[in-house]
Every structure is written in structure tokens, then in C-alpha cells.
Design an enzyme around this catalytic site. Sequence first.
Site, short mmCIF file in Angstrom:
data_model
loop_
_atom_site.label_atom_id
_atom_site.label_comp_id
_atom_site.label_asym_id
_atom_site.label_seq_id
_atom_site.Cartn_x
_atom_site.Cartn_y
_atom_site.Cartn_z
CG HIS B 57 -2.24 -0.72 0.86
ND1 HIS B 57 -2.32 -2.11 0.87
CD2 HIS B 57 -3.41 -0.20 0.62
CE1 HIS B 57 -3.56 -2.32 0.54
NE2 HIS B 57 -4.29 -1.37 0.49
CE LYS B 122 -7.12 -9.53 12.04
NZ LYS B 122 -6.59 -9.17 13.27
#
Lengths: 278, 203
Positions: B57, B122
Site C-alpha cells: 500500500h 478485519k
Amino acid sequence: MREVSVDRIREEVKRLCIEGAYILEEDVQSALKSAFEREVSPMGREVLTQIIKNYEIALDGVLPMCQDTGIAVVFVEVGRDVRLDGSLEDAINQGVREGYGEGYLRKSVCHPLTRQNTGDNTPAVIHTRITEGDRVKIKVALKGAGSENKSSLKMLNPTAGVEAIKEFVTDTVREAGGSVCPPIVVGVGIGGDFEKSAILSKEAILRPIGRPHQDETIAGLEEELLEEVNKLGIGPMGFGGTVTALAVHIEVYPCHIASLPVSVNIQCHADRHKEVVI
Amino acid sequence: MRGSFRRVDYPRKKGSLGIMAFRKITPPLTDEVVEGLRAGDKVLITGTLYAARDQAHKRMSELLERGEPLPFDIEGQIVYYVGPTPPREGMVIGSAGPTTSSRMDEFTPALLDAGLKATIGKGARSDEVKEALERFRAVYFVSVGGAGALLSKRIKKAEVVAYPELGTEAIRRLEVEEFPVIVAYDMYGGDLFKEGVEKYRRV
């Protein structure tokens, strides 16, 4: 003096790392089963069904129960009548290296600044104590980062008392929410100094579920806190529910009159801890 | 190892992951598909997912800042926050459950702006990500953390498409079949965590 070969220690650490990643201890298995029975939320029950199904798949020894096979945390107690024939730390690290390699576990350890992976999941975090007797006791935890990242330490005022401790614990669990993979085990270290409280909280999560603290007052506090934490409503994976924690374990140690250190170490439902006595 | 450990009993339906019905989707996702999803919906994804986490990322965000192309066509795609264990011989991937999404929050709005339609991870995320989901008509899914072995069985192919030197953190193209997720945040501000916790909170 009793001779213990460091090669034996290497072999045991390797075995504990591999078995830790694939075989969930029975105390955790039963706690999850009981959580499924107690959970009221349908989504929570669904999550617990997947969690139980998942560790059953892992028991086959092909796929680790979680892709985060952790950093290896090793507590080792060496009896003072033991004579080791080599370096204890080298043996432990070699065991970790071989376990993570041969067990197809993820290598998740890197330099803190360059982020360069060490390639073999070493070094382990090792806590050593010299004890009485002629045995070597090794406890290994494969500690994932999702739960470790939300752990916390606070130096409370000595006059703050039990209520402040309870508030800090429940605040930490509330802020951790669903990202720590509930249902969790909450390890609390109270007292000592800055680092002692943190080590106590890690030792607390290594205690098998269902074994309360030997001191009745502490055991009572464990029970109260478990109830408080489960009132938060976080539930399995944070989707809402009645079971947020499987257990709260507390360890205590005397501290300075001016201090009240409290550490909260969070353990996810993939509570991988193994031990052996040589 | 099988057989030497006692298994616990619990109710289950054969061939089913759970109790409620699933919706089925295949990326690339259109606005129409995203518009139809609501927080709490159970979804099965079949098709391509892109695995990427922290370091990937950071690199993708640097590419976007420099105006350079991303390592894969992100239009309508789904990014899965996962760093798998190494595969055994003859297997495509090891354990592959979700990692904590909030660590990717600072990079996510820019990727949504570039065409990303969904992420899987999550835990809760920042308000900035929530707002970006509404603005770019996108969705945030969660899968069950710590269920890496179960989820691995839904992954049929895995191929590194960028940054092989990142090892487990490399960007991978995954082909999945009926990969089970739940809508955590929809594009209307719906929030599974908030709604769920409010229902069961007793303090």
C-alpha cells in the site's frame, strides 16, 4: 548436576512452534465450544462456527490455523542444578528457525526501521529465569500482531485503586474492538515496574483458560472483569455479541509506593501456547 | 496429526458455512452491485481478488502521488488485506485470512479514487475511509480473522503480480470460488460493527 543438551532444547522449541501453529490447545478448544453455546447473536454464532471449523482443518497439519503465525515468545525456566552443553539462546533461535521453515509458517520478523525481513522468524523474544531443581521448562507462544498491536500499558496513580484498573482494562478492550479477533483472552499485569507489568500480562495470557488465579481476591477480580468485558457487546470479530472474551487472567507483583503500573496484553482466539518440561 | 486430538462437537449444516443466505458477486464490481449491498449482508465472491497489505500500500500510494500507473488495473477490483503462509508442495497458497484493515486506512481513499470498489479485511476503520466509501460508491467487507485455513480452501490460484521481494507482502492475484465475506460498511454509511455492538452492549 543434570546434563541437558541444548540440542534437545532446539528440538523441543521446533516441535512447539510447529504444533502451536496447527494444534489448538484443548483448553482453548473447549472455551470456544462453550462460547458457541453461550453466544446469543446469530452473527456471533456464525463466526464461532467458522472459527471452530477452521481450527479443525488446521488439526490435519497441512494449513496453519492463522496466516499470522506470529513472533515466537519463549519463557524458559532453567533449574539451577542443570548444566547446559551450549548456548541456550542459540538453541532456542535455531529451534524457531527450523520450526518456522519446516512447518511452512510465515516469517513475520523484520528490522524495526528498515523493515527488512530476517527471513527465518528469528530472533525469538526470550524471557529466562533461573529456578530451583534440575528441570528445564519451556513455554512458547506464537504471538500474532493483530492482538498485540492493541495492547496497552498505563502508569496509574497509586491511589487510583481497583476501579481505575478495571476502567483501563475495559477501555483497552473497547478500543481494540473487532480487529483483535475476539473472542479474546485478556492478560493483565498489575504492579512491578514499567516492563515487569508488561511481562506479567504476557505470562497471564499463557496460563491455560479455566485455571483461575490461586489468590481468591485476584480470582474474584478476574471474574468481575470478564463480566465487565463481556458487557461491552463487541462479540465475535466485533460484529456484536455476548462473548467478547473467553477469559481474563491477572498476574500481580509488588510495586513502588508511588506507582501502580498496569499492562493489558490481548490474545486473539487463535490462542497458541504450548509448553514442555525437560 | 489427525486422530490424536479430541474434536469438539457443534451443530453444522453440511456444505454450508452458516445459517443465513449469501449473495453472490463477481468482480469487477459495478456501481449497481455496490448499491445493492447493505451492512450485515453475507456475500460469496467468485473471481479475482488482489492481495495487498502494508508495504504494498505504501508503494502504491507513492505511485499514485507521482502520477504513475499501479501494478494492476484497479478499476472495479477488490483488494484483500492478507499475507499468506508459504504453500506446501502442490498447493497454491497457505493459510490466508484477513489482517487488520485500519493500518491501510491512510492509503485507502486514494485507491478508491483510482477505481477500487471494495476491500476485505478485519476490524473497524477510520471516518475518512467511511466517507470515501460513500463518495466513491464502494464497500468494505470483512472475513473472519484467524480463519486462515478455512479461507485458504476457497483460493484456487495465486500469482505474484508485483513486488516479489516483499515476500508474503507481495501483491498477488488470487482466483477465488465462493469466498465468504460480510458487508461491514456499505456506501450509505451502514456500519455492521456499530449496529451489532449497540444491540448487545449492556453498559
